[in-house]
Every structure is written in C-alpha cells, then in structure tokens.
Design an enzyme around this catalytic site. Structure first.
Site, PDB file in Angstrom:
ATOM      1  N   TYR A  63       2.795  -9.073   5.212  1.00 41.88           N
ATOM      2  CA  TYR A  63       1.975  -8.545   6.300  1.00 41.88           C
ATOM      3  C   TYR A  63       0.540  -9.051   6.227  1.00 41.88           C
ATOM      4  CZ  TYR A  63       5.103  -4.969   8.266  1.00 41.88           C
ATOM      5  OH  TYR A  63       6.117  -4.309   8.915  1.00 41.88           O
ATOM      6  N   LYS A  94      14.208  -8.562  -3.804  1.00 43.06           N
ATOM      7  CA  LYS A  94      15.084  -9.720  -3.596  1.00 43.06           C
ATOM      8  C   LYS A  94      14.803 -10.677  -4.754  1.00 43.06           C
ATOM      9  CE  LYS A  94      18.066 -11.979  -1.057  1.00 43.06           C
ATOM     10  NZ  LYS A  94      19.442 -11.517  -0.798  1.00 43.06           N
ATOM     11  N   ASP A 144      19.396  -6.532   0.525  1.00 34.77           N
ATOM     12  CA  ASP A 144      20.578  -6.598   1.406  1.00 34.77           C
ATOM     13  C   ASP A 144      21.633  -5.583   0.965  1.00 34.77           C
ATOM     14  OD1 ASP A 144      20.731  -8.154  -0.884  1.00 34.77           O
ATOM     15  OD2 ASP A 144      21.838  -9.802   0.029  1.00 34.77           O
ATOM     16  N   ASP A 170      13.199   2.330   8.640  1.00 38.42           N
ATOM     17  CA  ASP A 170      13.746   2.530   9.995  1.00 38.42           C
ATOM     18  C   ASP A 170      15.239   2.821   9.908  1.00 38.42           C
ATOM     19  OD1 ASP A 170      11.447   2.289  11.465  1.00 38.42           O
ATOM     20  OD2 ASP A 170      12.239   0.770  12.833  1.00 38.42           O
TER      21      ASP A 170
END
Ligand code: IPM
Ligand code: MG
Length: 357
Positions: free
Chosen positions: A143, A190, A222, A250
């Site tokens: 970000y 990850k 994932d 979310d």
C-alpha cells in the site's frame, strides 16, 4: 472533570446516517454516567474533496491531532471508482490518515451471532461458534511502497516492503491479544514466494520466544483463504500484512451473516480510530435502511480501548445482542420484518439507557 475529546468523521455514503445513531448512544452514556465527551466533526473522503479540495484536509488533521480518539463512518464514492485517471480519490484520504496518524494495527473481530446464522453463505454447522480476530498491519507493505507508472502507461509497479520494527510492533499487540483469548496465533503470509513474508516469519518466530504460552502456526495466504471458509472455528488470532489482511478480512466478514455487524479499530501509538467495516454502501444512502449496529459497536470498542469505559462498552454489546434476539433489526438482517436505521438506533439508545439506570 476530564474531557474526552472525540474527532467525529462521518465521511461518505451511509457514514452520516449511522454516525447519528452512534452519537445518540454516546449522548445517553454521557448524560447518565456524567462523563464529558467533546465531539467535534471534521470532513474526510469525497465529502472533504467537494468542500476543501482534499480528502484529508488540514482542518481534519488538526482536529485529529487534538483529539483522544477518532470515530469514523465510511469513505468512498462510486463517482471516483471507475476513473483510473482521477487525480484525487476519497480512499487517498483514508490512506493518508492512517500514515499521518501512525495507525499501524487494524483490529477486526469476526464474531458470529446465533440469530444471524441463517444469513451466512456457509452451512450453519461450519460457521456456528466462529470467533476470531484479525490483526492487519496498516501502514506498510504494498500500500505504501514505491509506486510507478510509465509515461506511456504501458508498465507499472507497486513495491512491497517491510522493516523489522514495523512487523515487531503489531506482532506484540497480536501476541498480547492471543494471551487474553485462546492463546493461538496464526501468521498468514506467502513465505514460499515473498521475501517480505520470510521476514515476517523470522520476526514472529523470534518474538514468540517472549510468549511461550502462545501456540503459533503459519499459513500461506491462499491456504488461509480456504480455511476461513471451510474451518473458520479453527482460528483465534490471525496476524498478517496489509494487503493480505485487506482481502481476508473482507472474506471473513461475510461468513458471519452480516457485514453490517462488524466494528474495527485502527490502533496507533498516540491515537486510535474506530470504524464499521461495511464501507460507504452508496446504494443505501438516504433510504433509512443502513444497519447502525457496526457503527455503534465501533463506539463500544472506542469506549473500551481509548477511554477504558469497559462497563459502558459491555452494555452496548449486550444491547445489540438483545436487539438481535428481539428482532429489532434492519433489512439486511431480516428482509421480512425490519426496522429503519433510526428505529433501530432509538431502540438501542433506550436499551443502553435502561441498562445504565
Ligand atoms: C479497508 C478498505 C481500504 C483498504 C480502502 C478503502 C482503501 O478496503 O479499510 O479495508 O484497502 O485498506
Ligand atoms: Mg478492505
């Protein structure tokens, strides 16, 4: 008497509508328990672009700097969403605010209420009893890394970078939280691909020595995305970086049955911000259908975390649970029998008031 200064940033969309209900509840608490709150409004997001030409204007910066906590509604306006060349976006205000105020840890509890289980997209038996919290790093990673787009707009990049310190400070918060809960922490990363993720693992492994009572596990993002759907009950505290946290929070929020129920806190060293996670929900503006519960629960989190008003915060939670049991809810919770935003808000104010007297 101590004055508790609150910056009230309603923002965009349904922000002002749900904020109104939260401020009514705050007013009741203030009067009944003789606690002084000094609430001052400031502009942020699209509303601020329109009036001040910037989504996080100087006036709002000053207001936040002079407050003890921030109560935040929502940000975003569809007008800006489909315009990749827009010079200024409401969301830029939110990102600048996080960076400027050093709000480095985003805390999103994912709690299921039995009365909402039927609204969950998952089978009841999978979701019932789910109760975990995500600690998402909020001021670093992709970000805020270096960004670039070539003049001919044929190539672009965003850089993900993290420092030891950035990882360390939020990790301590997450470990401390795990101590108050089931003592289980999952780092989502990850690390099979990304250097930043390998650094996250290294830091978390090192810090875990200070918390021998906490069981630490590691999951690739994932895989975590799958497990949140198949075994949400297995999680207690999830710790993760900014982008992964954005996505999995979310995902996690919808399995509970209603987005309109989930509050969040963004913690900084000096000040913290409290906001519902449902966003600006432009389709609902002005219709009186927005669910004010997440905003009121965010108020509850603020009373607890920024002002140490634990009893008042618990009363808010109890009142919300009562409303759910008695079906005093908005259309997103029960599409057959529902009440308006202000009816639900008034009922909650009254219930909070009853508990306080
Ligand atoms: C959130 C939102 C923001 C984010 C957007 C509005 C910039 O999705 O708070 O999760 O990506 O952090
Ligand atoms: Mg998000």
């Amino acid at each position: 008497m101590k004055i508790n200064k609150i910056a009230v940033l309603e923002g965009d969309g349904i922000g002002p509508e749900v904020m109104k209900e939260a401020l009514n509840v705050l007013d009741i608490i203030s009067k009944k328990n003789n606690i002084n709150f000094d609430c001052n409004k400031g502009l942020v997001g699209a509303a601020a672009i329109e009036v001040e030409g910037h989504p996080f204007p100087e006036s709002t910066k000053n207001l936040c700097n002079n407050s003890d906590a921030i109560l935040f509604g929502a940000i975003g306006d569809p007008k800006y969403d489909n315009n990749p060349k827009a010079k200024m976006r409401p969301e830029d205000g939110l990102l600048e605010m996080r960076k400027f105020l050093g709000l480095y840890a985003n805390v999103r509890p994912v709690i299921t209420y039995d009365s909402l289980l039927d609204s969950s997209p998952l089978k009841k038996e999978i979701v019932k009893g789910t109760n975990f919290v995500v600690y998402r790093e909020l001021t670093g990673g992709i970000y805020f890394g270096e960004k670039y787009i070539s003049k001919d707009r044929k190539s672009a990049y965003d850089t993900c970078s993290y420092s030891f310190k950035e990882i360390e400070r939020i990790s301590h918060l997450a470990f401390k939280e795990a101590r108050k809960r089931k003592k289980e922490l999952t780092l989502v990363d990850k690390a099979n691909v990304l250097e930043t993720s390998r650094l996250w693992r290294e830091v978390v492994q090192k810090i875990s020595n200070d918390y021998p009572d906490i069981k630490v596990s590691y999951l690739f993002v994932d895989n975590a995305a799958m497990k949140i759907i198949t075994n949400p009950k297995d999680f207690d505290v999830i710790l993760t970086e900014n982008m992964f946290g954005d996505i999995i929070t979310d995902e996690a929020s919808v399995i509970t049955g209603s987005l309109g129920m989930l509050p969040s806190a963004s913690i900084g060293d000096k000040i913290s911000l409290f906001e519902p996670i449902h966003g600006s929900y432009p389709q609902a503006v002005g219709k009186g259908i927005a669910n004010p519960m997440a905003m009121i629960l965010s108020l509850g989190m603020m009373l607890d975390m920024s002002f140490n008003l634990k009893k008042e915060s618990e009363i808010i939670l109890k009142s919300i649970e009562d409303a759910l049991k008695e079906n005093i809810v908005t259309i997103d919770i029960n599409s057959k029998k529902y009440y308006s935003t202000s009816e639900v808000g008034d009922w909650l104010s009254k219930r909070v008031s009853d508990y306080l007297s």
